[in-house]
Design a protein around this motif. Structure first.
Motif, mmCIF file in Angstrom:
data_model
loop_
_atom_site.group_PDB
_atom_site.id
_atom_site.type_symbol
_atom_site.label_atom_id
_atom_site.label_comp_id
_atom_site.label_asym_id
_atom_site.label_seq_id
_atom_site.Cartn_x
_atom_site.Cartn_y
_atom_site.Cartn_z
ATOM 1 N N ASP A 161 0.202 9.550 -5.064
ATOM 2 C CA ASP A 161 0.442 8.737 -6.263
ATOM 3 C C ASP A 161 1.297 7.528 -5.931
ATOM 4 O O ASP A 161 1.053 6.411 -6.434
ATOM 5 C CB ASP A 161 1.120 9.580 -7.345
ATOM 6 C CG ASP A 161 0.189 10.671 -7.878
ATOM 7 O OD1 ASP A 161 -1.038 10.519 -7.737
ATOM 8 O OD2 ASP A 161 0.709 11.679 -8.411
ATOM 9 N N VAL A 162 2.328 7.742 -5.089
ATOM 10 C CA VAL A 162 3.197 6.612 -4.688
ATOM 11 C C VAL A 162 2.378 5.574 -3.942
ATOM 12 O O VAL A 162 2.545 4.358 -4.144
ATOM 13 C CB VAL A 162 4.374 7.119 -3.844
ATOM 14 C CG1 VAL A 162 5.129 5.951 -3.213
ATOM 15 C CG2 VAL A 162 5.323 7.951 -4.703
ATOM 16 N N CYS A 163 1.492 6.045 -3.059
ATOM 17 C CA CYS A 163 0.647 5.113 -2.314
ATOM 18 C C CYS A 163 -0.245 4.316 -3.268
ATOM 19 O O CYS A 163 -0.430 3.106 -3.101
ATOM 20 C CB CYS A 163 -0.208 5.882 -1.304
ATOM 21 S SG CYS A 163 0.699 6.526 0.116
ATOM 22 N N ARG A 164 -0.780 5.028 -4.244
ATOM 23 C CA ARG A 164 -1.605 4.325 -5.224
ATOM 24 C C ARG A 164 -0.771 3.319 -5.996
ATOM 25 O O ARG A 164 -1.212 2.163 -6.230
ATOM 26 C CB ARG A 164 -2.238 5.325 -6.182
ATOM 27 C CG ARG A 164 -3.305 6.206 -5.530
ATOM 28 C CD ARG A 164 -3.767 7.307 -6.469
ATOM 29 N NE ARG A 164 -4.784 8.154 -5.837
ATOM 30 C CZ ARG A 164 -5.248 9.286 -6.378
ATOM 31 N NH1 ARG A 164 -4.758 9.680 -7.571
ATOM 32 N NH2 ARG A 164 -6.159 9.991 -5.751
ATOM 33 N N SER A 165 0.446 3.714 -6.416
ATOM 34 C CA SER A 165 1.330 2.785 -7.135
ATOM 35 C C SER A 165 1.686 1.602 -6.262
ATOM 36 O O SER A 165 1.730 0.445 -6.740
ATOM 37 C CB SER A 165 2.590 3.516 -7.584
ATOM 38 O OG SER A 165 2.279 4.574 -8.468
ATOM 39 N N LEU A 166 1.948 1.871 -4.979
ATOM 40 C CA LEU A 166 2.284 0.774 -4.070
ATOM 41 C C LEU A 166 1.092 -0.150 -3.895
ATOM 42 O O LEU A 166 1.255 -1.384 -3.815
ATOM 43 C CB LEU A 166 2.723 1.328 -2.722
ATOM 44 C CG LEU A 166 4.129 1.925 -2.683
ATOM 45 C CD1 LEU A 166 4.390 2.527 -1.300
ATOM 46 C CD2 LEU A 166 5.180 0.863 -2.991
ATOM 47 N N ASN A 167 -0.090 0.414 -3.820
ATOM 48 C CA ASN A 167 -1.281 -0.438 -3.720
ATOM 49 C C ASN A 167 -1.436 -1.298 -4.970
ATOM 50 O O ASN A 167 -1.733 -2.502 -4.884
ATOM 51 C CB ASN A 167 -2.527 0.432 -3.525
ATOM 52 C CG ASN A 167 -2.589 1.054 -2.146
ATOM 53 O OD1 ASN A 167 -2.081 0.479 -1.182
ATOM 54 N ND2 ASN A 167 -3.201 2.228 -2.041
ATOM 55 N N ALA A 168 -1.199 -0.669 -6.159
ATOM 56 C CA ALA A 168 -1.275 -1.446 -7.410
ATOM 57 C C ALA A 168 -0.191 -2.518 -7.448
ATOM 58 O O ALA A 168 -0.427 -3.669 -7.847
ATOM 59 C CB ALA A 168 -1.147 -0.508 -8.615
ATOM 60 N N THR A 169 1.032 -2.112 -7.009
ATOM 61 C CA THR A 169 2.137 -3.092 -6.988
ATOM 62 C C THR A 169 1.837 -4.206 -6.013
ATOM 63 O O THR A 169 2.145 -5.384 -6.269
ATOM 64 C CB THR A 169 3.441 -2.376 -6.599
ATOM 65 O OG1 THR A 169 3.672 -1.309 -7.506
ATOM 66 C CG2 THR A 169 4.614 -3.342 -6.627
ATOM 67 N N ASP A 170 1.242 -3.844 -4.889
ATOM 68 C CA ASP A 170 0.890 -4.855 -3.895
ATOM 69 C C ASP A 170 -0.134 -5.830 -4.483
ATOM 70 O O ASP A 170 -0.039 -7.055 -4.266
ATOM 71 C CB ASP A 170 0.326 -4.170 -2.651
ATOM 72 C CG ASP A 170 0.061 -5.150 -1.535
ATOM 73 O OD1 ASP A 170 0.966 -5.908 -1.166
ATOM 74 O OD2 ASP A 170 -1.078 -5.158 -1.021
#
Length: 508
Positions: A161-170
């Protein structure tokens, strides 16, 4: 009639001898004293019967010589039977001694085994308790591993989930960076437009200045014209008023433009700083994403390790459970073994008691055989001294050479049979020949030996000391006739006696 009576008495005599021997043999294997008492009674009655026969024979003077010969034969056979009985008693006594020794050693061994078994049971019980603790620890480890596996799965999902959030944030930061670029371009366009407006305001200000100057000139010219220039003066005043208003509007517009330019400059600076921050955020986001990817890889590795640990822990728990069950069965088997050892020990002690009882019975049988020999000697006839036709010295040389032959020193049954049979066949005056091992057992005997073991005989004992033994006249246990015995030891490679060879010489 007298001969028939003597025949009947002799039949009774032989029958009683056989009954007495049978009772003594039965007494060897029985714990009852009745067989011993019965055998003594039989032999006592036998002595009485022999005395009666002796007296009856004395009454028949006309056949005394024939009766004495028959009685001598009977005495000789009885002597052989008594000797065999005495030898059997001696062998039984030796066997009893060995049985007692074996029983004592077995009892001691069983007691030692019982002690070691008690110690082994204690150690097994300690091991069983330790295994139970290990099993409890394994169950706890299994629970912990399952919980850790669950937490690891949740951590993995969280990291995903964090990776997905980081991808979205990126993506948002990238969009923000693009928007900043767009905003910067728009602001630059706005600055460009503001500059153009400032140029237009400057131009308008110049036009207003020119208009004011023209209005002033028009007022001057209208004043010169007098009454004719009054109308033109009003127009000039209005133009002047409009020029003043335009100048004021241009001034205000210039101030506003100056303020806008200042604000735009600040916005440009802020956008530039924001752009730097966004670029830094994108860079940090990239580093963070790389670290998160590393963390995710580590989490996956940890999750795999946890899964493997959980599987191994389950296997360990299963094995520990099986080991605990097996060890419990071993403890049960050891307890059963202990019970068996205790029962065996009790049976061995009973067996030793029975052997002791057998020893006591054998002592009674020994006394009975001694009394039988004494009774036979008491009623026996005085034998005349027998003679032999062979040369004793030649027999000694023959025996001395025989014990040195390799076939004899080998103590092989077949070799002894061949050598001793040949000697008996080709040598006159020898009625029996035999050989014994160091334990007294017979290797070969021709005719067949009447004894089980020669260890108790004088010819064996004296020969084993290294002596070439020559006996007094006695009744042979093989031929049941008077004879003399020569015996000599078989010497082994180490120089010690390993057996005996003996011969019986015929007596007339």
């Amino acid at each position: 009639m007298l001969m028939q009576a003597e025949t009947k008495l002799k039949a009774w005599l032989y029958g009683l001898i056989l009954i007495g021997i049978a009772l003594n043999v039965v007494a060897l294997f029985s714990t009852s004293y009745w067989f011993t008492a019965a055998s003594l009674a039989v032999f006592l009655f036998l002595g009485i019967l022999i005395t009666v026969m002796n007296r009856s024979s004395s009454a028949s003077l006309h056949s005394e010589k024939q009766q004495q010969e028959q009685f001598r034969t009977f005495i000789q056979e009885s002597q052989v039977v008594a000797d065999r009985l005495a030898a059997a008693v001696e062998e039984v006594n030796r066997s009893i001694s060995q049985l007692l020794h074996i029983a004592d050693a077995s009892i001691q061994g069983e007691e030692d085994l019982k002690a070691r078994s008690d110690q082994a049971v204690g150690q097994l019980q300690e091991a069983f308790a330790a295994i139970q603790q290990v099993a409890a620890a394994a169950d706890h480890i299994l629970d912990s591993s399952l919980h850790m596996h669950k937490e690891s799965e949740q951590t993995k999902d969280t990291v995903v989930d964090v990776c997905r959030s980081l991808n979205a944030t990126d993506e948002v930061m990238s969009d923000l960076h693009i928007n900043n670029d767009t905003m910067q371009r728009k602001i630059q366009d706005l600055t460009s437009h503001t500059s153009k407006i400032e140029e237009i305001n400057t131009f308008i200000a110049e036009v207003v200045n020119q208009t004011s100057l023209l209005a002033l000139n028009a007022s001057i010219e209208a004043a010169r014209a007098g009454e004719q220039g009054r109308g033109f003066s009003v127009v000039a005043q209005e133009i002047k008023k409009l020029a003043a208003q335009s100048h004021e509007a241009v001034t205000t517009s210039s101030e506003i433009l100056t303020s806008i330019e200042s604000g735009v400059a600040q916005v440009v600076a802020a956008v530039a700083e924001e752009k730097k921050s966004v670029a830094l955020g994108i860079s940090e986001m990239k580093v963070m994403k790389e670290k998160i990817d590393t963390i995710f890889s580590l989490i996956l590795h940890v999750n795999n390790l946890v899964a493997s640990t959980t599987t191994s822990t389950k296997t360990q728990s299963t094995l520990v459970t099986g080991t605990r069950s097996s060890l419990g069965q071993v403890v049960d088997l050891m307890n059963e073994t202990m019970n068996s050892v205790e029962n065996t020990l009790m049976q061995m002690k009973k067996q030793r008691q029975e052997v002791s009882m057998l020893q006591h019975i054998n002592q009674n049988l020994d006394r009975s055989s001694t009394e039988l020999i004494q009774a036979i000697q008491a009623v026996g006839l005085q034998n005349t001294k027998g003679t032999t036709n062979v040369n004793i010295q030649e027999m000694k040389q023959l025996l001395s050479a025989l014990v040195l032959k390799p076939d004899i020193t080998s103590l092989i049954d077949g070799n002894h049979a061949a050598q001793l049979s040949a000697v008996l066949k080709k040598t006159d005056g020898i009625e029996a020949i035999w050989s014994n091992r160091a334990d007294g057992t017979f290797v070969f005997s021709l005719p067949e030996a009447g004894l089980v073991n020669g260890k108790g005989r004088e010819w064996w004992k004296r020969a084993m000391t290294g002596e070439l033994f020559i006996s007094e006249e006695y009744v042979s246990a093989i031929t049941k006739k008077p004879c003399i015995t020569l015996s000599k030891a078989i010497i082994g490679d180490t120089g010690t006696p390993i057996g005996v060879v003996g011969i019986d010489l015929i007596l007339k």
